[in-house]
Design a protein around this motif. Structure first.
Motif, short mmCIF file in Angstrom:
data_model
loop_
_atom_site.label_atom_id
_atom_site.label_comp_id
_atom_site.label_asym_id
_atom_site.label_seq_id
_atom_site.Cartn_x
_atom_site.Cartn_y
_atom_site.Cartn_z
N ILE A 115 0.84 -1.20 0.00
CA ILE A 115 0.00 0.00 0.00
C ILE A 115 0.87 1.25 0.00
N LYS A 116 1.97 1.24 0.74
CA LYS A 116 2.87 2.39 0.75
C LYS A 116 3.47 2.61 -0.63
N ARG A 117 3.86 1.51 -1.29
CA ARG A 117 4.43 1.64 -2.64
C ARG A 117 3.39 2.22 -3.58
N GLY A 118 2.14 1.79 -3.41
CA GLY A 118 1.07 2.30 -4.27
C GLY A 118 0.85 3.78 -4.08
N LYS A 119 0.86 4.23 -2.83
CA LYS A 119 0.70 5.66 -2.56
C LYS A 119 1.84 6.44 -3.16
N LYS A 120 3.05 5.91 -3.01
CA LYS A 120 4.22 6.60 -3.54
C LYS A 120 4.13 6.73 -5.05
N SER A 121 3.70 5.65 -5.74
CA SER A 121 3.63 5.69 -7.20
C SER A 121 2.58 6.68 -7.67
N VAL A 122 1.49 6.83 -6.92
CA VAL A 122 0.46 7.82 -7.27
C VAL A 122 1.04 9.22 -7.21
N GLU A 123 1.79 9.51 -6.14
CA GLU A 123 2.39 10.83 -6.01
C GLU A 123 3.45 11.05 -7.08
N GLU A 124 4.21 10.01 -7.43
CA GLU A 124 5.20 10.13 -8.48
C GLU A 124 4.54 10.44 -9.82
N GLU A 125 3.38 9.80 -10.07
CA GLU A 125 2.66 10.07 -11.31
C GLU A 125 2.21 11.52 -11.37
N LYS A 126 1.74 12.04 -10.22
CA LYS A 126 1.33 13.45 -10.18
C LYS A 126 2.50 14.36 -10.50
N LEU A 127 3.65 14.06 -9.87
CA LEU A 127 4.82 14.90 -10.10
C LEU A 127 5.34 14.76 -11.52
N ASN A 128 5.35 13.53 -12.04
CA ASN A 128 5.83 13.32 -13.39
C ASN A 128 4.90 13.91 -14.44
N SER A 129 3.63 14.05 -14.08
CA SER A 129 2.68 14.65 -15.02
C SER A 129 2.89 16.15 -15.16
N GLY A 130 3.70 16.71 -14.25
CA GLY A 130 4.05 18.12 -14.37
C GLY A 130 3.49 19.02 -13.31
N TYR A 132 1.84 19.18 -9.08
CA TYR A 132 1.32 18.66 -7.83
C TYR A 132 0.72 19.82 -7.06
N GLU A 133 -0.52 19.64 -6.58
CA GLU A 133 -1.20 20.70 -5.85
C GLU A 133 -1.64 20.20 -4.48
N PHE A 134 -1.33 21.00 -3.48
CA PHE A 134 -1.84 20.74 -2.14
C PHE A 134 -2.35 22.06 -1.61
N GLU A 135 -3.70 22.19 -1.63
CA GLU A 135 -4.32 23.47 -1.28
C GLU A 135 -3.67 24.56 -2.12
N TYR A 165 10.99 15.22 -2.91
CA TYR A 165 11.20 13.92 -2.28
C TYR A 165 10.24 13.71 -1.11
N LEU A 166 10.04 14.76 -0.31
CA LEU A 166 9.11 14.66 0.82
C LEU A 166 7.68 14.43 0.34
N ILE A 167 7.29 15.09 -0.75
CA ILE A 167 5.93 14.95 -1.27
C ILE A 167 5.70 13.55 -1.83
N VAL A 168 6.67 13.05 -2.59
CA VAL A 168 6.54 11.70 -3.16
C VAL A 168 6.35 10.67 -2.06
N ASN A 169 7.00 10.92 -0.91
CA ASN A 169 6.92 10.00 0.23
C ASN A 169 6.04 10.55 1.34
N LYS A 170 5.01 11.29 0.99
CA LYS A 170 4.19 11.95 2.00
C LYS A 170 3.61 10.96 3.00
N ASN A 171 3.48 11.43 4.22
CA ASN A 171 2.94 10.65 5.35
C ASN A 171 3.85 9.50 5.77
N ILE A 172 5.07 9.45 5.23
CA ILE A 172 6.04 8.43 5.63
C ILE A 172 7.18 9.11 6.38
N ALA A 173 7.48 8.63 7.59
CA ALA A 173 8.58 9.20 8.37
C ALA A 173 9.90 8.80 7.72
N LEU A 174 10.71 9.79 7.40
CA LEU A 174 11.98 9.57 6.70
C LEU A 174 13.14 9.98 7.60
#
Length: 225
Positions: A115-130, A132-135, A165-174
């Motif tokens: 599930i973590k990998r899936g979340k990360k890939s979704v964020e990567e797709e957003k970033l790769n699409s050009g 990313y919006e958060f509010e 990098y932080l956004i791609v891994n959002k909600n994950i403690a790094l």
């Protein structure tokens, strides 16, 4: 987060339910592949735990059918550990494979990892699409620009890479070590101040959204949505 558990053995479904619900997951069950296919026509899940050998419709066939209409990760269960079974499972698109009898704790660790990998890939797709919006925080990855409530902010290259990098891994403690290795590209040798300094700079740059970069005491940081 929802899990569909598909197995013709009620005892196995009950064990998985107990451990998954303890970790906060919502569970649905199916006792054969056909039932799983019908459930997936009506409902969505974050992951499906699928047994191979079942009546009416086996796990392989059920996965193929579900994948025609849904993009859901699969963890496959099997009483057999033959390499062929694993390879065939990966060929049809499963994400992981666990052989019975299994440790429920290990199973949940694998579920969480998928599930973590899936979340990360979704964020990567957003970033790769050009974009990313958060509010009001917008990251334009094509131009490498960052906007706060419509105002362009001048970030240093490392600030930008750190934010991405932080956004791609959002909600994950790094950990600081992990951040330094991934963003700066070298191993951690007492360079925690490098990370801390850039986090401080980044927080200043993104203004009112600075609180989204959370300090994880004794470890590092995370971008929390």
């Amino acid at each position: 987060m929802r899990i569909l558990v598909v197995d013709d053995e009620e005892k196995i479904r009950n064990v998985i339910r107990e451990y998954a619900e303890f970790e906060g997951y919502e569970i649905a069950e199916a006792s054969d592949g056909m039932e799983a296919v019908n459930i997936c026509k009506k409902e969505d899940f974050d992951i499906i735990i699928m047994d191979i050998m079942m009546p009416k419709l086996d796990g392989y066939s059920a996965i193929k059918e579900i994948k025609k209409t849904k993009n859901i990760p699969f963890l496959m269960l099997s009483a057999r550990g033959e390499e062929y079974d694993k390879l065939f499972g990966f060929e049809i698109g499963i994400d992981d494979y666990v052989v019975k009898p299994f440790s429920p704790k290990e199973l949940m660790a694998r579920v969480n990892a998928i599930i973590k990998r899936g979340k990360k890939s979704v964020e990567e797709e957003k970033l790769n699409s050009g974009r990313y919006e958060f509010e009001g925080l917008v990251v334009d990855t094509l131009a490498r620009n960052v906007y706060v409530d419509g105002e362009k902010k001048e970030l240093t290259p490392k600030e930008y890479e750190l934010l991405q990098y932080l956004i791609v891994n959002k909600n994950i403690a790094l950990s600081r070590e992990k951040i330094l290795n991934e963003v700066w590209g070298y191993d951690f040798y007492g360079e925690d101040r490098t990370v801390d300094t850039h986090v401080k700079m980044l927080r200043n740059s993104i203004g009112k959204y600075r609180d989204k970069i959370i300090t994880v005491r004794g470890m590092g940081y995370k971008f929390e949505e």
